[in-house]
Scaffold this active site. Structure first.
Site, short mmCIF file in Angstrom:
data_model
loop_
_atom_site.label_atom_id
_atom_site.label_comp_id
_atom_site.label_asym_id
_atom_site.label_seq_id
_atom_site.Cartn_x
_atom_site.Cartn_y
_atom_site.Cartn_z
NE ARG A 70 -3.51 -0.53 2.55
CZ ARG A 70 -4.32 -1.21 1.74
NH1 ARG A 70 -4.75 -0.65 0.63
NH2 ARG A 70 -4.71 -2.42 2.02
CG MET A 95 -13.25 -0.74 -6.11
SD MET A 95 -14.57 -0.17 -5.02
CE MET A 95 -14.99 -1.72 -4.23
NE ARG A 96 -3.71 -0.23 -3.30
CZ ARG A 96 -3.08 -1.38 -3.06
NH1 ARG A 96 -3.68 -2.51 -3.29
NH2 ARG A 96 -1.85 -1.38 -2.60
CG ASN A 112 -15.08 7.48 -0.84
OD1 ASN A 112 -14.94 7.15 -2.02
ND2 ASN A 112 -15.62 6.68 0.06
CG HIS A 114 -20.20 4.60 1.30
ND1 HIS A 114 -19.41 3.51 0.98
CD2 HIS A 114 -21.20 4.13 2.06
CE1 HIS A 114 -19.93 2.44 1.54
NE2 HIS A 114 -21.01 2.78 2.21
CG ASP A 146 -11.44 9.73 8.94
OD1 ASP A 146 -11.66 8.60 8.43
OD2 ASP A 146 -12.10 10.19 9.88
CD GLU A 147 -4.42 7.81 9.67
OE1 GLU A 147 -4.31 6.89 10.49
OE2 GLU A 147 -3.58 8.72 9.53
CG ASP A 150 -16.85 3.72 3.51
OD1 ASP A 150 -16.23 4.33 2.61
OD2 ASP A 150 -17.19 2.53 3.40
CD GLU A 179 -23.24 6.58 -5.85
OE1 GLU A 179 -22.05 6.69 -6.17
OE2 GLU A 179 -23.79 5.47 -5.67
C1 GRF Z 1 -20.36 4.14 -6.62
O1 GRF Z 1 -21.54 3.51 -6.19
C2 GRF Z 1 -19.68 4.82 -5.47
O2 GRF Z 1 -20.55 5.33 -4.51
C3 GRF Z 1 -18.85 3.71 -4.87
O3 GRF Z 1 -18.40 2.97 -5.98
C4 GRF Z 1 -19.31 3.14 -7.07
C5 GRF Z 1 -18.51 3.63 -8.22
O4 GRF Z 1 -19.27 3.75 -9.38
N1 GRF Z 1 -17.79 4.24 -4.06
P1 GRF Z 1 -18.66 4.46 -10.66
O5 GRF Z 1 -17.36 3.74 -10.98
O6 GRF Z 1 -18.40 5.90 -10.32
O7 GRF Z 1 -19.67 4.28 -11.73
#
Ligand code: GRF
Length: 207
Positions: A70, A95-96, A112, A114, A146-147, A150, A179
């Site tokens: 990491r 995704m990390r 971020n 979520h 933050d650390e 979510d 989103e």
């Molecule tokens: C979204 O649902 C976001 O909230 C989550 O991962 C997904 C990413 O979707 N963190 P995309 O790649 O922006 O379409």
């Protein structure tokens, strides 16, 4: 964030990239004045989001994370962001988990999104978690990173109803539409300079 020069975004993604595309569209259509995308970085070689970014003519980079520590991976990503003079790092389906060193390099400058109303349903498959729990209201959260996973200060949330007849898929789609609005709204709040963090609250400065 200063209005004297554009705020430069660094987008980190791992997959589809629809949130990145929504931000790019907000900029293109004048909804985020004074904001530009400096670079889009993927840690996954075949992420559709990075292909879309390249096709649109954005600066892109692959920093493959698989098999790397990491810290080493994050150091390379941070260097790349700094080289591109990024002011604000936007995780958009990245995704990390980030190392403490990376987070310290961009204090209160990493966002971020979520797909739940945090603090409910952190982690993976948030929409499925919400659906399985039987909630009647779901939504999304844009927050500082933050650390803890979510966990950072919430900038804004948008809610959607859970309807009879929904499944996790239809609910996810309804949340995703929100989103795409929420991320640009959150960036606009940051760039406006009108908000501040007070404890865990993100508030208008004169409130
Ligand atoms: C979204 O649902 C976001 O909230 C989550 O991962 C997904 C990413 O979707 N963190 P995309 O790649 O922006 O379409």
């Amino acid at each position: 964030m200063q209005a004297s020069r554009p705020t430069r975004l660094g987008i980190l993604l791992s997959g589809r990239g629809s949130n990145f595309l929504a931000i790019a569209d907000s900029i293109r259509t004048g909804k985020l004045p004074g904001v530009e995308i400096a670079i889009v970085i993927s840690n996954v070689a075949d992420a559709p989001g990075i292909a879309a970014a390249a096709k649109l003519g954005f600066a892109t980079a692959l920093q493959i994370s698989k098999g790397r520590s990491r810290e080493a991976h994050d150091a390379d990503v941070a260097a790349l962001l700094l080289r591109h003079r990024v002011d604000l790092v936007c995780l958009a389906g990245y995704m990390r988990l980030l190392s403490p060193q990376f987070i310290a390099a961009f204090p209160q400058r990493i966002l971020n999104i979520h797909p739940s109303l945090l603090p409910a349903f952190p982690g993976l498959d948030a929409q499925q978690q919400a659906f399985d729990y039987g909630v009647k209201v779901a939504g999304c959260t844009v927050h500082f990173v933050d650390e803890e996973l979510d966990h950072g200060v919430i900038i804004l949330q948008r809610s959607v109803p859970v309807l009879d007849g929904d499944d996790a898929h239809t609910l996810s789609a309804r949340i995703l539409s929100e989103e795409h609005i929420a991320y640009s709204q959150a960036i606009a709040r940051l760039v406006s300079g009108e908000y501040q963090i007070r404890g865990r609250q993100y508030l208008k400065k004169d409130s």
